[in-house]
Design an enzyme around this catalytic site. Structure first.
Site, mmCIF file in Angstrom:
data_model
loop_
_atom_site.group_PDB
_atom_site.id
_atom_site.type_symbol
_atom_site.label_atom_id
_atom_site.label_comp_id
_atom_site.label_asym_id
_atom_site.label_seq_id
_atom_site.Cartn_x
_atom_site.Cartn_y
_atom_site.Cartn_z
ATOM 1 C CB CYS A 82 17.543 -16.291 50.120
ATOM 2 S SG CYS A 82 15.980 -15.956 49.184
ATOM 3 C CG HIS A 175 15.348 -15.529 54.566
ATOM 4 N ND1 HIS A 175 16.102 -14.510 54.236
ATOM 5 C CD2 HIS A 175 14.742 -15.496 53.305
ATOM 6 C CE1 HIS A 175 16.147 -14.041 53.187
ATOM 7 N NE2 HIS A 175 15.259 -14.723 52.493
ATOM 8 C CD GLU A 177 17.813 -14.783 57.513
ATOM 9 O OE1 GLU A 177 18.097 -16.078 57.475
ATOM 10 O OE2 GLU A 177 17.792 -14.344 56.525
HETATM 11 N N1 GLN Z 1 15.290 -13.182 44.626
HETATM 12 C C1 GLN Z 1 16.041 -12.534 45.658
HETATM 13 C C2 GLN Z 1 17.670 -12.624 44.573
HETATM 14 O O1 GLN Z 1 17.477 -13.351 43.478
HETATM 15 C C3 GLN Z 1 16.549 -13.151 46.864
HETATM 16 C C4 GLN Z 1 15.420 -12.988 47.797
HETATM 17 C C5 GLN Z 1 15.874 -13.174 49.198
HETATM 18 O O2 GLN Z 1 17.068 -13.049 49.431
HETATM 19 N N2 GLN Z 1 14.783 -13.090 49.990
HETATM 20 O O3 GLN Z 1 18.420 -11.902 44.960
#
Ligand code: GLN
Length: 195
Positions: A82, A175, A177
């Site tokens: 992410c 995610h 995790e």
């Molecule tokens: N939108 C977040 C970012 O750009 C990432 C969100 C997340 O890691 N769940 O950093």
């Protein structure tokens, strides 16, 4: 630090790094929270957790980790989840993030809307000879808008690539995790980028 028993580092500046460490513990993989430039020498592989890519990028510079981080992610196996995926991309459609460009993809940060698409979707995946259910947890996830020729797409969800890899770099938009599926952690610790 042998090939059979890697020490997996988790970048522990911001975000859900403890959840990654718990997953590694649960599959018997030694882990190490990486917070200083010396810490990079203690680990074979590195996970960059979800969180806020802007904050993680800022802390890497404030804590003087930029050089050590940059050199590690260019040579060793790394997995960005992410926000971690945003940081590793070639281009991000948000000038507040200056990505490290180690995987040839472009991403739209928060590309599904800030809250829309923050949800859990069932998926199924085959990896390393095992076929498993894999719940996909998306939280303000990045959307991949371009995939370079050298990039492998490992999972597509609703038409979008959500797991990709190129050489030593693995990224996932979601995610793992935060689920009970250890598939991705096992893949990263034991199979990914081994020659
Ligand atoms: N939108 C977040 C970012 O750009 C990432 C969100 C997340 O890691 N769940 O950093």
């Amino acid at each position: 630090m042998t090939a059979a028993a890697p020490v997996v580092g988790v970048l522990a500046l911001q975000g859900d790094y403890q959840k990654h460490q718990q997953m590694l513990n649960s599959i018997g993989v030694a882990s190490y929270l990486v917070r200083t430039s010396d810490d990079f020498a203690q680990v074979d592989r590195l996970i960059i957790p979800g969180g806020e890519s802007t904050v993680i990028a800022d802390l890497l510079r404030r804590f003087d980790l930029h050089e050590a981080f940059s050199s590690f992610i260019r040579s060793r196996p790394v997995w960005g989840t992410c926000a971690g995926m945003v940081l590793l991309a070639a281009r991000v459609n948000d000038e507040t993030v200056n990505p490290y460009g180690v995987i040839d993809i472009d991403v739209d940060r928060n590309g599904y809307g800030r809250q829309y698409f923050s949800d859990i979707y069932p998926a199924h995946m085959e990896l390393d000879g095992a076929a498993e259910d894999l719940p996909l947890v998306f939280i303000r996830a990045p959307r991949v808008t371009r995939v370079g020729a050298g990039v492998k797409v490992l999972l597509v969800h609703k038409g979008d690539p959500v797991i990709l890899a190129q050489n030593n770099v693995l990224v996932s938009a979601f995610h793992p995790e935060l689920t009970s599926s250890t598939l991705m952690h096992r893949h990263f610790a034991f199979a990914f980028a081994r020659s």
